[in-house]
Design a protein around this motif. Structure first.
Motif, PDB file in Angstrom:
ATOM      1  N   ASN A  77      16.125  -5.601 -19.676  1.00 48.66           N
ATOM      2  CA  ASN A  77      16.476  -4.904 -18.446  1.00 48.66           C
ATOM      3  C   ASN A  77      15.513  -3.751 -18.159  1.00 48.66           C
ATOM      4  O   ASN A  77      15.633  -3.064 -17.156  1.00 48.66           O
ATOM      5  N   VAL A  78      14.548  -3.549 -19.057  1.00 47.71           N
ATOM      6  CA  VAL A  78      13.470  -2.588 -18.831  1.00 47.71           C
ATOM      7  C   VAL A  78      12.145  -3.294 -19.089  1.00 47.71           C
ATOM      8  O   VAL A  78      11.952  -3.896 -20.148  1.00 47.71           O
ATOM      9  N   LYS A 123      20.310 -10.016 -10.548  1.00 47.63           N
ATOM     10  CA  LYS A 123      21.595 -10.634 -10.854  1.00 47.63           C
ATOM     11  C   LYS A 123      22.533  -9.649 -11.548  1.00 47.63           C
ATOM     12  O   LYS A 123      23.731  -9.590 -11.257  1.00 47.63           O
ATOM     13  N   GLU A 124      21.980  -8.859 -12.460  1.00 52.90           N
ATOM     14  CA  GLU A 124      22.790  -7.898 -13.206  1.00 52.90           C
ATOM     15  C   GLU A 124      22.955  -6.575 -12.454  1.00 52.90           C
ATOM     16  O   GLU A 124      23.703  -5.701 -12.908  1.00 52.90           O
ATOM     17  N   ARG A 125      22.245  -6.438 -11.342  1.00 56.64           N
ATOM     18  CA  ARG A 125      22.274  -5.200 -10.555  1.00 56.64           C
ATOM     19  C   ARG A 125      21.941  -3.988 -11.420  1.00 56.64           C
ATOM     20  O   ARG A 125      22.577  -2.926 -11.332  1.00 56.64           O
ATOM     21  N   SER A 126      20.909  -4.159 -12.233  1.00 57.88           N
ATOM     22  CA  SER A 126      20.497  -3.077 -13.131  1.00 57.88           C
ATOM     23  C   SER A 126      19.102  -3.383 -13.670  1.00 57.88           C
ATOM     24  O   SER A 126      18.804  -4.533 -13.990  1.00 57.88           O
ATOM     25  N   GLY A 127      18.284  -2.370 -13.768  1.00 61.58           N
ATOM     26  CA  GLY A 127      16.979  -2.594 -14.371  1.00 61.58           C
ATOM     27  C   GLY A 127      15.982  -1.510 -14.016  1.00 61.58           C
ATOM     28  O   GLY A 127      16.196  -0.700 -13.110  1.00 61.58           O
ATOM     29  N   SER A 128      14.895  -1.495 -14.760  1.00 62.90           N
ATOM     30  CA  SER A 128      13.834  -0.522 -14.534  1.00 62.90           C
ATOM     31  C   SER A 128      12.487  -1.176 -14.823  1.00 62.90           C
ATOM     32  O   SER A 128      12.315  -1.822 -15.858  1.00 62.90           O
ATOM     33  N   ILE A 129      11.566  -1.007 -13.892  1.00 60.39           N
ATOM     34  CA  ILE A 129      10.184  -1.460 -14.080  1.00 60.39           C
ATOM     35  C   ILE A 129       9.292  -0.236 -14.046  1.00 60.39           C
ATOM     36  O   ILE A 129       9.355   0.570 -13.104  1.00 60.39           O
TER      37      ILE A 129
END
Length: 240
Positions: A77-78, A123-129
């Protein structure tokens, strides 16, 4: 974020390795890539990691990588796009392949890797790039037209993608290091180093930990209202 899995490209040395250590020490499962074989578990002194031998410009390898991560339930997720190269030369002498290789590795690879994981983040409505850019992309560097262009491109990529996915609770940011003490700067002669320090208001070079600490903050809940930004870490070398 409940899920703490980070994917870092170019993890075998310098800034990438320091980021891996920082995230590992803060409870993340670390997925790290490099083109060559590398014992990430030994360096991190942890089993909560996996090294993946990967060419970030090879889309067939990249697709196979996602399949591998799904099998072991370690889709991140990152994402930290750190892999990069330089092929410095004055523009009049720059070969076509010097341009192509740098753009492919430094910019197109960010498209490749972000494309790989963005669907699961949405899809998970979460994350960081987090894209590791360079002050060269902000101010330009003589002899680095290819490198400066590739890093400047990351800024536009970051801002555009950030606008597309912000409503899905996904942040996209750039970190633009200045002169950081790594093996890539060890070759500087004393005179060259003096000239560099004279340009930096802080009168010192940074270290990879400065970049790692910022990356960790941006990936955390504390940084979840920061998106679309390019943040310089350069001792004041470039001020906009």
């Amino acid at each position: 974020m409940d899920k703490k899995i980070v994917f870092i490209t170019g993890v075998s040395r310098g800034i990438g390795l320091e980021i891996a250590k920082c995230f590992s020490n803060n409870g993340y499962f670390v997925l790290g890539t490099s083109r060559s074989d590398f014992d990430l578990a030994k360096v991190l002194s942890s089993d909560e990691c996996l090294h993946i031998q990967l060419n970030v410009t090879d889309r067939n390898q990249i697709s196979a990588c996602l399949d591998q991560l799904k099998e072991i339930d370690k889709v991140p997720n990152v994402l930290i796009n750190n892999a990069g190269i330089t092929k410095d030369q004055l523009f009049l002498r720059m070969k076509n392949e010097d341009w192509d290789d740098v753009i492919e590795t430094n910019l197109t690879s960010v498209f490749n890797m972000s494309k790989l994981f963005i669907k699961s983040m949405v899809k998970e409505r979460s994350g960081s790039i987090i894209n590791i850019s360079s002050v060269a992309g902000l101010m330009g560097n003589a002899g680095q037209v290819n490198y400066s262009a590739s890093k400047a491109g990351l800024g536009g990529f970051t801002r555009a993608l950030a606008k597309e996915v912000a409503a899905r609770n996904i942040t996209v940011n750039c970190i633009a290091p200045g002169f950081i003490e790594t093996d890539m700067t060890d070759h500087f002669q004393d005179k060259d180093l003096e000239n560099i320090l004279n340009q930096i208001p802080a009168n010192k070079m940074g270290n990879p930990q400065h970049i790692a600490d910022l990356a960790l903050f941006l990936a955390s809940s504390k940084g979840n209202y920061i998106t679309g930004q390019t943040i310089s870490v350069d001792g004041g070398l470039f001020m906009s």
